[in-house]
Write an enzyme that holds these catalytic residues in place. Structure first.
Site, PDB file in Angstrom:
ATOM      1  N   ARG A 147      32.391  19.385  54.714  1.00  0.00           N
ATOM      2  CA  ARG A 147      32.612  20.333  53.628  1.00  0.00           C
ATOM      3  C   ARG A 147      33.627  21.360  54.116  1.00  0.00           C
ATOM      4  O   ARG A 147      33.990  21.363  55.287  1.00  0.00           O
ATOM      5  CB  ARG A 147      31.295  21.000  53.197  1.00  0.00           C
ATOM      6  CG  ARG A 147      30.646  21.853  54.253  1.00  0.00           C
ATOM      7  CD  ARG A 147      29.285  22.424  53.827  1.00  0.00           C
ATOM      8  NE  ARG A 147      29.395  23.525  52.874  1.00  0.00           N
ATOM      9  CZ  ARG A 147      28.438  24.438  52.671  1.00  0.00           C
ATOM     10  NH1 ARG A 147      27.295  24.382  53.359  1.00  0.00           N
ATOM     11  NH2 ARG A 147      28.589  25.391  51.794  1.00  0.00           N
ATOM     12  N   ARG A 148      34.071  22.246  53.231  1.00  0.00           N
ATOM     13  CA  ARG A 148      34.971  23.354  53.568  1.00  0.00           C
ATOM     14  C   ARG A 148      36.235  22.896  54.294  1.00  0.00           C
ATOM     15  O   ARG A 148      36.584  23.425  55.344  1.00  0.00           O
ATOM     16  CB  ARG A 148      34.281  24.377  54.478  1.00  0.00           C
ATOM     17  CG  ARG A 148      32.958  24.931  53.996  1.00  0.00           C
ATOM     18  CD  ARG A 148      32.510  26.035  54.924  1.00  0.00           C
ATOM     19  NE  ARG A 148      31.199  26.546  54.635  1.00  0.00           N
ATOM     20  CZ  ARG A 148      30.120  26.260  55.349  1.00  0.00           C
ATOM     21  NH1 ARG A 148      30.190  25.442  56.392  1.00  0.00           N
ATOM     22  NH2 ARG A 148      28.959  26.783  55.028  1.00  0.00           N
ATOM     23  N   HIS A 176      18.577  32.061  51.336  1.00  0.00           N
ATOM     24  CA  HIS A 176      17.731  31.090  50.645  1.00  0.00           C
ATOM     25  C   HIS A 176      17.110  31.674  49.382  1.00  0.00           C
ATOM     26  O   HIS A 176      17.274  31.105  48.311  1.00  0.00           O
ATOM     27  CB  HIS A 176      16.673  30.436  51.527  1.00  0.00           C
ATOM     28  CG  HIS A 176      15.944  29.438  50.697  1.00  0.00           C
ATOM     29  ND1 HIS A 176      16.460  28.209  50.385  1.00  0.00           N
ATOM     30  CD2 HIS A 176      14.814  29.547  49.964  1.00  0.00           C
ATOM     31  CE1 HIS A 176      15.681  27.588  49.523  1.00  0.00           C
ATOM     32  NE2 HIS A 176      14.668  28.377  49.254  1.00  0.00           N
ATOM     33  N   HIS A 188      24.561  18.741  46.763  1.00  0.00           N
ATOM     34  CA  HIS A 188      23.231  19.292  46.468  1.00  0.00           C
ATOM     35  C   HIS A 188      23.340  20.546  45.603  1.00  0.00           C
ATOM     36  O   HIS A 188      22.685  20.668  44.576  1.00  0.00           O
ATOM     37  CB  HIS A 188      22.530  19.604  47.799  1.00  0.00           C
ATOM     38  CG  HIS A 188      21.381  20.553  47.697  1.00  0.00           C
ATOM     39  ND1 HIS A 188      20.186  20.210  47.107  1.00  0.00           N
ATOM     40  CD2 HIS A 188      21.237  21.845  48.113  1.00  0.00           C
ATOM     41  CE1 HIS A 188      19.353  21.245  47.167  1.00  0.00           C
ATOM     42  NE2 HIS A 188      19.963  22.252  47.762  1.00  0.00           N
ATOM     43  N   PHE A 189      24.229  21.476  45.996  1.00  0.00           N
ATOM     44  CA  PHE A 189      24.136  22.741  45.259  1.00  0.00           C
ATOM     45  C   PHE A 189      24.888  22.730  43.936  1.00  0.00           C
ATOM     46  O   PHE A 189      24.679  23.611  43.119  1.00  0.00           O
ATOM     47  CB  PHE A 189      24.452  23.952  46.145  1.00  0.00           C
ATOM     48  CG  PHE A 189      25.848  24.116  46.668  1.00  0.00           C
ATOM     49  CD1 PHE A 189      26.900  24.388  45.812  1.00  0.00           C
ATOM     50  CD2 PHE A 189      26.091  24.083  48.037  1.00  0.00           C
ATOM     51  CE1 PHE A 189      28.178  24.597  46.305  1.00  0.00           C
ATOM     52  CE2 PHE A 189      27.371  24.284  48.541  1.00  0.00           C
ATOM     53  CZ  PHE A 189      28.414  24.538  47.661  1.00  0.00           C
ATOM     54  N   HIS A 190      25.722  21.700  43.714  1.00  0.00           N
ATOM     55  CA  HIS A 190      26.271  21.611  42.357  1.00  0.00           C
ATOM     56  C   HIS A 190      25.232  21.070  41.375  1.00  0.00           C
ATOM     57  O   HIS A 190      25.344  21.284  40.168  1.00  0.00           O
ATOM     58  CB  HIS A 190      27.556  20.784  42.338  1.00  0.00           C
ATOM     59  CG  HIS A 190      28.734  21.584  42.815  1.00  0.00           C
ATOM     60  ND1 HIS A 190      29.065  21.706  44.147  1.00  0.00           N
ATOM     61  CD2 HIS A 190      29.627  22.353  42.139  1.00  0.00           C
ATOM     62  CE1 HIS A 190      30.122  22.497  44.266  1.00  0.00           C
ATOM     63  NE2 HIS A 190      30.478  22.913  43.056  1.00  0.00           N
ATOM     64  N   TYR A 195      16.627  31.065  44.483  1.00  0.00           N
ATOM     65  CA  TYR A 195      15.552  31.158  43.481  1.00  0.00           C
ATOM     66  C   TYR A 195      15.819  32.294  42.510  1.00  0.00           C
ATOM     67  O   TYR A 195      15.281  32.301  41.406  1.00  0.00           O
ATOM     68  CB  TYR A 195      14.188  31.262  44.163  1.00  0.00           C
ATOM     69  CG  TYR A 195      13.913  30.005  44.947  1.00  0.00           C
ATOM     70  CD1 TYR A 195      13.942  28.773  44.307  1.00  0.00           C
ATOM     71  CD2 TYR A 195      13.696  30.024  46.307  1.00  0.00           C
ATOM     72  CE1 TYR A 195      13.758  27.596  45.001  1.00  0.00           C
ATOM     73  CE2 TYR A 195      13.508  28.855  47.018  1.00  0.00           C
ATOM     74  CZ  TYR A 195      13.544  27.643  46.358  1.00  0.00           C
ATOM     75  OH  TYR A 195      13.372  26.476  47.051  1.00  0.00           O
TER      76      TYR A 195
END
Ligand code: HAS
Ligand code: CU
Length: 590
Positions: free
Chosen positions: A463-464, A249, A400-402, A253
């Site tokens: 996913r994956r 996580h 989300h992470f794109h 950041y």
């Protein structure tokens, strides 16, 4: 679209030109050279990672499956993830931070040798890991690493993959030591001064990074490397996953905070104004230092074997962790508004039109912020323990992470390169019309792709996976409510292609810039005006980095001490699992 020259459009009283002041590259030729090297590796990784990205987008959406076979899908996916989120990010951040510390302290590196050592350590690590991954595509290299960027055991990679990953991290630690040495040497001459904001941001990010990487360092050095070498036979998958997410996580950041550094320190100036509050920016960074690590269990809500209570604590901490980003949304948008009003903008919203939308350094960073707001909201949904069960392991999560690392970080990095690269090369930006359009291309591609991914995830698309047919039954449920899954697949593929085109445009601009002659007017000014409310308006204790780091360590011990002790109770290697697939190839020649 015409490219507006920042130095000519910005108002004189808010953004002063640096006429007469030597460009960064002339003042700091050594630092500029190593920043350029960092960026070169970062952009090469971006090129390779982008190619792998578009291949898999076309493959898994069934739009074009002629490039790879499904058996190579995980090699391509691992290459995409590792090149993008480990190599591109780490090298770009190392260069950006070197620029940030040098320019804000107005002094060069304390040790040229250390600079070379961290760069080469990271590069050798990258080459080792890349060799292992590419080995999955060819028989010439007797290695493979189809383990994705999360490298969960019991999936096992060749030892050189783990050794490479470890070297990248050790190199980043040494880069941090370099920034700290520069700071200490500045401090010895400026005893009572406040730490300049950009240096403060770099140091806090690195402190957070030192704490966070402890988890993955223990995982890789004590478990995964000996296990892949055959020194130990089994590892405990749950323990190693937990150590991974201890790091996994906060690493997000480590990507976000450099983007925030740009949004806080450069974006207000590009908008034509000044940062709203220096003190608030410091508080935001300290909140990240304190709260980034004790939340890792929000990636493990569905993992059995971790008591629900610890997951609940992680969820609560995650909700607190929204605060620094919400504060950022306020401060950065307020600074942009200030800039727009300096440029003659007015009204409640019409000032937005007075921002320099044709300057790609500005437009890219602002659009990255805009999409990050959407990514932040999907993050809030991920973070809820109960709703997470709906989206976990679906395509929602890549959606989300794109938006976060793939846009908040990547688009900010690309767009700020339009401002930074001229300064570290002494060359004017090339292909300026293409540069002006490029952020919009990324934005449109990402809106298409990430929105469709989120929707596909809600329909239960996993996913994956390389196979579009696995989830065909979801079509029946979904078709009536939201449209068709084949339409969604098409949007993902189209978005992916547009993103790839945007990436090629970026690389073309960088290449053309590099081909431009050195010297003359480089078209950008590196000067950054002070904040409207400066550091003198915030308490000095904010600069006591050791105090905040100590509190952060205590919070980590509180969040992780008991769960880790619980996992270790039955022995560190059990319940154990052998590697899969079992790799017993000779170590040499690789
Ligand atoms: Fe996340 C999964 C929760 C932020 C990256 N995340 C991932 C994964 C990645 C990732 C890579 O709780 C997948 C890992 C894997 O492979 O399994 N994430 C959050 C939360 C936040 C968050 C609560 N994530 C990020 C950032 C990332 C990132 C940042 C990379 C850089 N995430 C999760 C959870 C999961 C997860 C669960 C696990 C899911 C699962 O089940 O597997 C928060 O930090 C977000 C806060 C953000 C906001 C937005 C504020 C808005 C701002 C915009 C300002 C606007 C500007 C421009 C400047 C509240 C700051 C204005 C422009 C104008 C024109 C006006
Ligand atoms: Cu997370």
């Amino acid at each position: 679209m015409a490219f507006a020259d920042e130095t000519t459009t910005a108002r004189e009283e808010t953004v002063t030109d640096t006429a007469g002041e030597a460009a960064f590259v002339e003042r700091y030729p050594f630092e500029s050279r190593w920043i350029r090297y960092c960026f070169a590796v970062a952009f090469a990784a971006l090129a390779g990672g982008g190619l792998f990205g578009v291949i898999q987008a076309l493959h898994r959406t069934n739009v074009y499956r002629g490039i790879i076979s499904s058996s190579d899908y995980y090699t391509i996916l691992t290459g995409h993830g590792v090149l993008m989120v480990l190599v591109f990010t780490t090298f770009f951040i190392a260069g950006l931070f070197l620029w940030a510390v040098t320019s804000s302290l107005d002094r060069g590196v304390a040790s040229e040798r250390l600079t070379k050592v961290w760069f080469w350590t990271m590069l050798v690590g990258t080459l080792l890991a890349a060799t292992a991954i590419i080995g999955g595509l060819t028989d010439v290299i007797p290695a493979s690493a189809d383990v994705l960027f999360t490298f969960y055991a019991p999936l096992q990679a060749h030892p050189i993959f783990y050794i490479g990953a470890a070297l990248i991290i050790v190199g980043s630690w040494l880069a941090g030591a370099n920034y700290f040495k520069m700071f200490f040497s500045w401090r010895s001459e400026h005893r009572d001064e406040r730490i300049p904001l950009r240096t403060f941001m770099v140091l806090v990010t690195m402190l957070m990074w030192y704490i966070a990487t402890m988890g993955v360092a223990v995982e890789v050095v004590f478990f995964l490397i000996p296990w892949s070498l055959g020194i130990i036979e089994t590892v405990d998958p749950l323990l190693t996953r937990t150590l991974f997410w201890f790091f996994g996580h906060p690493v997000v950041y480590f990507w976000l905070m450099p983007a925030y550094l740009v949004w806080y320190s450069i974006l207000p100036k590009l908008s034509g104004g000044r940062l709203f509050s220096d003190g608030l920016a410091r508080i935001v960074f300290l909140l990240f230092l304190l709260l980034s690590t004790p939340v890792g269990f929000h990636h493990q809500y569905v993992d059995p074997g971790i008591p629900e209570g610890f997951k609940f604590v992680a969820m609560t901490n995650t909700m607190f962790l929204l605060l620094p980003s919400l504060l950022t949304a306020f401060t950065v948008v307020a600074s942009m508004e200030h800039g727009a009003r300096q440029r003659g903008g007015g009204g409640y919203f019409s000032w937005l039109g007075d921002l320099p939308w044709s300057n790609p350094a500005f437009s890219g960073s602002a659009l990255a912020g805009l999409l990050f707001a959407a990514g932040g909201f999907s993050g809030m949904i991920n973070a809820g323990m109960n709703i997470n069960y709906l989206v976990h392991n679906t395509l929602w999560v890549p959606g989300h992470f794109h938006l976060t690392v793939g846009t908040a970080f990547a688009l900010t990095a690309m767009s700020i390169s339009y401002w930074l690269v001229p300064q570290v090369t002494g060359r004017r930006l090339g292909l300026r019309n293409i540069a002006a359009v490029q952020p919009y291309m990324w934005f449109i591609g990402m809106v298409l792709m990430s929105n469709a991914m989120h929707r596909a995830g809600l329909a239960g698309v996993p996913r994956r996976t390389a196979e579009p047919y696995q989830y065909q039954s979801a079509d029946i449920v979904y078709e009536s409510a939201f449209g068709s899954l084949s339409g969604i697949r098409l949007q993902i593929a189209l978005g992916g292609v547009l993103l790839f085109v945007a990436l090629l445009m970026f690389l073309a601009v960088m290449w053309d810039t590099y081909m431009n002659p050195r010297g003359g007017n480089i078209g950008v000014s590196g000067e950054i005006p002070p904040a409207l409310s400066g550091p003198e308006h915030s308490p000095k204790v904010l600069d006591n980095l050791w105090l905040w780091a100590a509190i952060a360590v205590v919070l980590v011990i509180l969040a992780y001490g008991l769960p880790l002790a619980g996992l270790a109770q039955d022995g560190l290697l059990s319940p154990g699992s052998p590697g899969f697939p079992v790799l017993l190839e000779p170590l040499w020649p690789f």
